[in-house]
Design an enzyme around this catalytic site. Structure first.
Site, PDB file in Angstrom:
ATOM      1  N   ASN A 115      -3.428   0.777 -12.749  1.00 28.37           N
ATOM      2  CA  ASN A 115      -3.946  -0.456 -12.155  1.00 28.37           C
ATOM      3  C   ASN A 115      -5.455  -0.560 -12.399  1.00 28.37           C
ATOM      4  OD1 ASN A 115      -3.563  -2.787 -10.473  1.00 28.37           O
ATOM      5  ND2 ASN A 115      -4.374  -1.670  -8.700  1.00 28.37           N
ATOM      6  N   GLU A 116      -5.907  -1.697 -12.913  1.00 31.58           N
ATOM      7  CA  GLU A 116      -7.343  -2.025 -12.970  1.00 31.58           C
ATOM      8  C   GLU A 116      -8.193  -1.002 -13.723  1.00 31.58           C
ATOM      9  OE1 GLU A 116      -8.623  -2.731  -8.919  1.00 31.58           O
ATOM     10  OE2 GLU A 116      -7.275  -4.433  -8.662  1.00 31.58           O
ATOM     11  N   ASN A 137       0.806  -1.233   0.000  1.00 33.94           N
ATOM     12  CA  ASN A 137       0.000   0.000   0.000  1.00 33.94           C
ATOM     13  C   ASN A 137       0.834   1.275   0.000  1.00 33.94           C
ATOM     14  OD1 ASN A 137      -2.730  -1.120   0.154  1.00 33.94           O
ATOM     15  ND2 ASN A 137      -2.127  -1.831   2.191  1.00 33.94           N
ATOM     16  N   TRP A 186       0.714 -11.876  -3.123  1.00 41.26           N
ATOM     17  CA  TRP A 186       0.177 -10.667  -2.468  1.00 41.26           C
ATOM     18  C   TRP A 186       0.112 -10.926  -0.977  1.00 41.26           C
ATOM     19  CZ3 TRP A 186       0.740  -6.363  -4.783  1.00 41.26           C
ATOM     20  CH2 TRP A 186       0.161  -5.199  -4.255  1.00 41.26           C
ATOM     21  N   MET A 194       2.979   2.786  -1.666  1.00 43.60           N
ATOM     22  CA  MET A 194       3.217   3.655  -2.829  1.00 43.60           C
ATOM     23  C   MET A 194       1.937   3.998  -3.584  1.00 43.60           C
ATOM     24  SD  MET A 194       6.914   2.562  -4.328  1.00 43.60           S
ATOM     25  CE  MET A 194       8.380   2.625  -3.273  1.00 43.60           C
ATOM     26  N   LYS A 195       0.794   3.711  -2.965  1.00 42.26           N
ATOM     27  CA  LYS A 195      -0.465   4.109  -3.593  1.00 42.26           C
ATOM     28  C   LYS A 195      -0.670   5.618  -3.415  1.00 42.26           C
ATOM     29  CE  LYS A 195      -2.487  -0.452  -3.265  1.00 42.26           C
ATOM     30  NZ  LYS A 195      -3.246  -1.403  -2.437  1.00 42.26           N
ATOM     31  N   HIS A 223       4.026   0.047  -6.980  1.00 38.17           N
ATOM     32  CA  HIS A 223       2.597  -0.214  -7.147  1.00 38.17           C
ATOM     33  C   HIS A 223       1.853   0.855  -6.372  1.00 38.17           C
ATOM     34  CE1 HIS A 223      -1.081  -2.664  -7.471  1.00 38.17           C
ATOM     35  NE2 HIS A 223      -1.306  -2.354  -6.212  1.00 38.17           N
ATOM     36  N   GLU A 274       0.278 -10.507  -8.168  1.00 40.10           N
ATOM     37  CA  GLU A 274      -0.400 -10.471  -6.860  1.00 40.10           C
ATOM     38  C   GLU A 274      -0.968 -11.843  -6.507  1.00 40.10           C
ATOM     39  OE1 GLU A 274      -3.148  -7.171  -6.472  1.00 40.10           O
ATOM     40  OE2 GLU A 274      -1.884  -5.845  -7.661  1.00 40.10           O
TER      41      GLU A 274
HETATM   42  C1  XIL Z   1      -5.094  -4.110  -1.364  1.00 43.50           C
HETATM   43  C2  XIL Z   1      -4.279  -4.164  -0.092  1.00 43.50           C
HETATM   44  O1  XIL Z   1      -3.730  -5.445   0.031  1.00 43.50           O
HETATM   45  C3  XIL Z   1      -5.141  -3.813   1.084  1.00 43.50           C
HETATM   46  O2  XIL Z   1      -4.352  -3.729   2.266  1.00 43.50           O
HETATM   47  C4  XIL Z   1      -5.826  -2.466   0.844  1.00 43.50           C
HETATM   48  O3  XIL Z   1      -6.709  -2.214   1.888  1.00 43.50           O
HETATM   49  C5  XIL Z   1      -6.575  -2.473  -0.470  1.00 43.50           C
HETATM   50  O4  XIL Z   1      -5.688  -2.842  -1.512  1.00 43.50           O
HETATM   51  N1  XIL Z   1      -5.532  -5.443  -6.231  1.00 43.50           N
HETATM   52  C6  XIL Z   1      -4.503  -4.553  -6.125  1.00 43.50           C
HETATM   53  C7  XIL Z   1      -3.933  -4.249  -4.812  1.00 43.50           C
HETATM   54  O5  XIL Z   1      -3.971  -4.086  -7.150  1.00 43.50           O
HETATM   55  O6  XIL Z   1      -3.446  -2.939  -4.721  1.00 43.50           O
HETATM   56  C8  XIL Z   1      -4.918  -4.516  -3.703  1.00 43.50           C
HETATM   57  O7  XIL Z   1      -4.253  -4.328  -2.463  1.00 43.50           O
HETATM   58  C9  XIL Z   1      -5.502  -5.897  -3.827  1.00 43.50           C
HETATM   59  C10 XIL Z   1      -6.218  -6.048  -5.136  1.00 43.50           C
END
Ligand code: XIL
Length: 361
Positions: A154-155, A70, A320, A72-73, A106, A271
């Protein structure tokens, strides 16, 4: 034979006798990273790193690649418009550098982890563009010589293949992206361009989940890659998150690896985890049979990755989290689960051995 010779012979004899009486077990040198033909990693947290020695020891022994879970979010790094919070990210970077581990960032842009100041931001399209560009270039520049790669976006796609719908609600995984709404549907290309401008050596990844079950999402990712190539937009790799469950279709995994490898880009299983209680049964137990099925699927993923993805495109496999105790599945979905290679006390599980064996063969 002089006295010295006699002493040496006597000592050698003694040492042989002692070794026979107290056989020293061979050092436990084997590890995931020592047998794998590509980097093996985990998503990690600065807090666990600081507070849990067993956690840290497993990382040092087993892994040669690290992704911050988390730290680097966007919301973590950039909680206020004019201030950044680099503490946790720096701690992870320092740890990885100290142990010679590869660092994968990430993530620069995601529809989640959007801080309040961005959600409330008022500005024209140039001002929004500046929010994106400044964030990306500040963060990429800070870690320029430390990180090898970043998940730039991402996503961005839904399971039906559409670009994540540009609504404002960012509360759950499956709805809109404020970035698409404010920046327009081509924001992904510009994000990649800004990242490359800030670090010419950085490997740039697009990361998503569900490629193993959504052929529509695979198609959208391939279309995006083709469009980038045609327009000269930089992209180096694709991350397949692979949050799976024990019954995930093997054919879907094979198809995703085949189709995405055909882009010629690097492929990161970014992940990986395998849930064994996706329905959230409160009475679930982690039976031997379930562990066997989970181990078989972990090894299937590894063997398919090795046989389908060309060696030059094998960026590695990242789980992950590290042990079941720190899995996001437990905390996010509030259920019992055992999705990882290490248990709650960071001991190797049966599935660890299945995974290791598949890496080796
Ligand atoms: C998740 C983390 O693991 C949690 O701690 C946080 O609360 C939410 O994000 N896909 C992703 C990751 O790309 O960044 C996510 O990580 C899990 C799903």
């Amino acid at each position: 034979m002089n006295v010295a010779h006699i002493i040496v012979i006597g000592l050698s004899f003694l040492s042989v006798v002692c070794k026979k009486q107290n056989p020293v077990p061979p050092p436990d040198v084997e590890s995931l990273k020592s047998v794998a033909p590509f980097p093996v990693g985990a998503a990690i947290s600065a807090t666990h790193l600081q507070n849990n020695t067993a956690y840290k020891n497993v990382l040092v022994k087993e892994m040669n690649s690290i992704t911050p879970e988390n730290a680097m979010k966007f919301a973590n790094l950039h909680p206020q418009s004019q201030s950044y919070a680099f503490g946790d990210a720096d701690a992870i970077v320092n740890f990885a550098v100290a142990h010679g581990m590869r660092l994968h960032g990430h993530t620069l842009l995601w529809h989640q982890s959007v801080p309040g100041w961005v959600q409330q931001f008022n500005g024209d399209s140039a001002a929004w563009e500046s929010v994106m560009k400044t964030h990306i270039q500040t963060v990429v520049s800070r870690y320029k010589d430390k990180l090898t790669s970043w998940d730039v976006v991402n996503e961005a796609f839904l399971d039906n293949g559409a670009l994540r719908i540009p609504d404002t609600d960012t509360s759950s995984r499956d709805n809109g992206s404020i970035w698409a709404r404010k920046l327009g549907t081509d924001y992904i290309a510009r994000a990649f361009t800004y990242a490359r401008e800030a670090d010419h050596d950085l490997l740039l990844f697009y990361n998503d989940y569900g490629q193993e079950y959504s052929t529509a999402k695979i198609q959208s990712i391939k279309n995006m890659v083709n469009s980038f190539k045609a327009r000269g937009i930089p992209i180096d790799g694709i991350g397949l998150q692979m949050h799976m469950h024990v019954n995930t279709s093997r054919a879907g995994i094979t198809n995703a690896l085949q189709q995405l490898s055909a882009t010629g880009l690097k492929i990161h299983i970014s992940e990986l985890d395998i849930s064994v209680n996706s329905k959230g049964d409160p009475n679930a137990v982690y039976s031997d049979a379930i562990q066997k099925a989970q181990g078989d699927l972990f090894s299937f993923v590894v063997t398919q990755y090795k046989s389908i993805v060309p060696v030059a495109q094998q960026y590695g496999i990242t789980t992950w989290n590290v042990g079941d105790a720190d899995s996001w599945i437990r905390s996010t979905y509030k259920r019992k689960d055992w999705p990882l290679l290490f248990d709650d006390t960071y001991q190797k599980k049966a599935v660890y051995h299945a995974f290791l064996q598949a890496l080796r063969n």
